[in-house]
Design a protein around this motif. Structure first.
Motif, short mmCIF file in Angstrom:
data_model
loop_
_atom_site.label_atom_id
_atom_site.label_comp_id
_atom_site.label_asym_id
_atom_site.label_seq_id
_atom_site.Cartn_x
_atom_site.Cartn_y
_atom_site.Cartn_z
N GLU A 1 -34.40 63.37 58.93
CA GLU A 1 -33.70 63.86 57.78
C GLU A 1 -34.20 65.58 58.23
N ASP A 2 -34.67 66.43 57.23
CA ASP A 2 -34.82 67.92 57.45
C ASP A 2 -36.43 68.11 57.91
N GLY A 3 -36.97 67.02 58.32
CA GLY A 3 -38.41 67.31 58.53
C GLY A 3 -38.77 66.68 59.93
N VAL A 4 -40.31 66.26 59.83
CA VAL A 4 -40.80 65.60 60.79
C VAL A 4 -41.70 64.49 60.26
N LYS A 5 -41.74 63.43 61.21
CA LYS A 5 -42.71 62.45 60.78
C LYS A 5 -43.68 62.43 61.95
N ALA A 6 -44.97 62.71 61.62
CA ALA A 6 -45.83 62.45 62.94
C ALA A 6 -46.97 61.34 62.54
N ILE A 7 -47.18 60.58 63.24
CA ILE A 7 -48.14 59.46 63.35
C ILE A 7 -49.39 59.70 64.35
N ALA A 8 -50.53 59.79 63.64
CA ALA A 8 -51.55 59.89 64.41
C ALA A 8 -51.89 58.61 64.98
N VAL A 9 -52.33 58.41 66.50
CA VAL A 9 -52.76 56.93 66.77
C VAL A 9 -54.17 56.97 67.68
N ASN A 10 -54.95 56.22 67.71
CA ASN A 10 -56.01 56.18 68.37
C ASN A 10 -55.70 55.67 69.77
N THR A 11 -56.84 55.66 70.66
CA THR A 11 -56.47 55.17 72.07
C THR A 11 -56.10 53.72 72.25
N ALA A 12 -56.44 52.89 71.21
CA ALA A 12 -55.76 51.51 71.10
C ALA A 12 -54.28 51.41 70.53
N GLY A 13 -53.77 52.60 70.19
CA GLY A 13 -52.48 52.43 69.70
C GLY A 13 -52.38 52.37 68.14
N LYS A 14 -53.63 52.17 67.63
CA LYS A 14 -53.63 52.01 65.91
C LYS A 14 -53.25 53.21 65.25
N MET A 15 -52.49 53.15 64.18
CA MET A 15 -52.30 54.36 63.37
C MET A 15 -53.65 54.62 62.76
N THR A 16 -54.03 55.85 62.75
CA THR A 16 -55.14 56.26 62.09
C THR A 16 -54.90 57.45 61.02
N GLY A 17 -53.55 57.95 60.90
CA GLY A 17 -53.38 59.03 60.06
C GLY A 17 -51.85 59.41 60.05
N PHE A 18 -51.16 60.49 59.46
CA PHE A 18 -49.85 60.62 59.43
C PHE A 18 -49.68 61.93 58.60
N CYS A 19 -48.62 62.57 59.39
CA CYS A 19 -48.00 63.87 58.59
C CYS A 19 -46.75 63.77 58.47
N LEU A 20 -46.15 64.14 56.98
CA LEU A 20 -44.77 64.02 56.91
C LEU A 20 -44.40 65.27 56.39
N THR A 21 -43.07 65.62 56.50
CA THR A 21 -42.60 67.02 56.24
C THR A 21 -41.23 66.84 55.61
#
Ligand SMILES: Cc1cc2nc3c(=O)[nH]c(=O)nc-3n(C[C@H](O)[C@H](O)[C@H](O)COP(=O)(O)OP(=O)(O)OC[C@H]3O[C@@H](n4cnc5c(N)ncnc54)[C@H](O)[C@@H]3O)c2cc1C
Length: 380
Positions: free
Chosen positions: A344-364
């Motif tokens: 949409e009007d922003g960014v979806k950022a998913i933080a992943v570790n070396t095993a590919g697992k989501m550890t955090g996120f940032c949405l704008t």
């Protein structure tokens, strides 16, 4: 009966006291505070203009009412200048002494100030409490139209958003290449940068102030990158530093904050610390949610049930209403990388570790509200 003394009257102090009084209605509590000890919500300082609040209406409950409701001995407008851990006393700036059996430090943090070259350094404002906010509003009322903000972090960006809502012209100066660069990925920072720019902000990123001078009611700002502009008011929002001075003098272990373990106990077993002044197991978490969780745990400990604080996933919401942002989980460190998506009007950022697992996120942007809950659930 053993008494508990709390130094400070911010969110940490009052949340702790409320939680404690749910468990114990009788233990004598004394609160000592440098300020007037009125209860207010500090996060509202950076959204008050848009919400039509002035200094008086920011006060949620006056000090006398807090004292009555919470059965507190209140010593307001009084600063603790030292503690004697052997005698278990606090020295006040009035020359009086207050004895304690157990002491809780909720001293908060001081805004970091860097001296700029030029003749106007003393006119730079920081806003970190109600008295600061009163000064800020008095200046705004004195025919200010152009505000410069040094610091492009959470507080600087929120004040910019609030000032824009009332038609002020805003310049922001930030050392990082993008806003909020220590908290969110660069693409998310650029999304915020662009939204605030469209609303009128002039950005000066990757630079800092070289000189700040006053000339006939105007201030002139010269930046290290050669840019220069005039403003009517300068706000500094370059970070906070935990208050540790007299804890250090009293011999408590101090690092970046007053060092405490998971039960919020300092290196002295009768003294605890909570909130912006505390470094809990190596971490300073200067936000509301960690204070709430810490206060609940400490209230139990003080009421006789030693309890360690356990923090759940705690999202940080950046109240830039022109482009809202939420960031949560573990988003830093070498083992974490970002997977970015434009939405949409922003960014979806998913933080992943070396095993590919989501550890955090940032949405704008609009996504920040829409997807927050489902992503938070994925982090639990
Ligand atoms: C503008 C702004 C917006 C924010 N927005 C958010 C947000 O949206 N979300 C979020 O989670 N967090 C936000 N925060 C952070 C959050 O508000 C703080 O983490 C929290 O309010 C800190 O509370 P505290 O009680 O630790 O400190 P403070 O509220 O600073 O209280 C410290 C108290 O100690 C007293 N004191 C200090 N030294 C002495 C002394 N020697 N003797 C006696 N009294 C003393 C002071 O007078 C004061 O009463 C924001 C902060 C700011 C500045």
């Amino acid at each position: 009966m053993s008494n508990i003394t709390i130094i400070g009257s911010g969110l940490a102090a009052y949340t702790l006291i409320r939680e404690f009084r749910k468990l114990d209605k009788e233990t004598p509590l004394t609160l000592i505070s440098s300020d007037a000890a009125d209860f207010y919500s500090k996060p509202m300082l950076s959204t008050a203009l848009a919400q039509g609040k002035d200094v008086n209406s920011l006060v949620i409950t006056p000090a006398e009412k807090m004292a009555e409701q919470l059965k507190l001995k209140m010593i307001a407008n009084t600063t603790v200048t030292g503690i004697d851990t052997a005698e278990k006393t606090c020295t006040l700036d009035t020359g009086d002494m207050v004895s304690y059996d157990r002491l809780v430090l909720t001293l908060g943090a001081d805004p970091i100030r860097i001296p700029f070259q030029g003749n106007a350094n003393d006119d730079v404002l920081s806003v970190n409490n109600l008295d600061d906010y009163a000064r800020f509003r008095a200046k705004l009322a004195a025919n200010v139209k152009r505000v410069a903000i040094v610091g492009a972090g959470l507080i600087g960006c929120e004040f910019a958003n609030d000032l824009l809502s009332q038609g002020y012209q805003v310049n922001i100066i930030g050392l990082g290449a993008t806003p909020l660069d220590t908290l969110i990925p660069a693409a998310a920072g650029r999304a915020l940068q662009s939204a605030l720019q469209q609303a009128g902000v002039t950005w000066h990123l990757g630079t800092t102030i070289k000189t700040f001078n006053s000339h006939n009611k105007n201030y002139s700002v010269v930046l290290e990158n050669g840019d220069c502009f005039d403003c009517d008011l300068m706000l500094s929002a370059i970070g906070l530093q935990s208050k540790t001075e007299f804890a250090k003098q009293a011999g408590l272990k101090v690092s970046r904050g007053v060092v405490v373990d998971a039960t919020l106990q300092s290196s002295n077993q009768s003294i605890y610390a909570l909130g912006d002044c505390a470094e809990v197991e190596g971490q300073i978490l200067p936000y509301v949610m960690p204070i709430m969780h810490g206060a609940r745990a400490l209230a139990k400990t003080l009421a006789g049930e030693p309890t360690k604080v356990v923090y759940p996933v705690m999202p940080v919401i950046i109240k830039t209403t022109l482009h809202p942002i939420v960031v949560a989980g573990n988003t830093r460190g070498n083992e974490v990388s970002w997977q970015m998506e434009s939405v949409e009007d922003g960014v979806k950022a998913i933080a992943v570790n070396t095993a590919g697992k989501m550890t955090g996120f940032c949405l704008t942007g609009k996504t920040a509200n829409k997807e927050k809950q489902s992503l938070l659930a994925g982090l639990k």
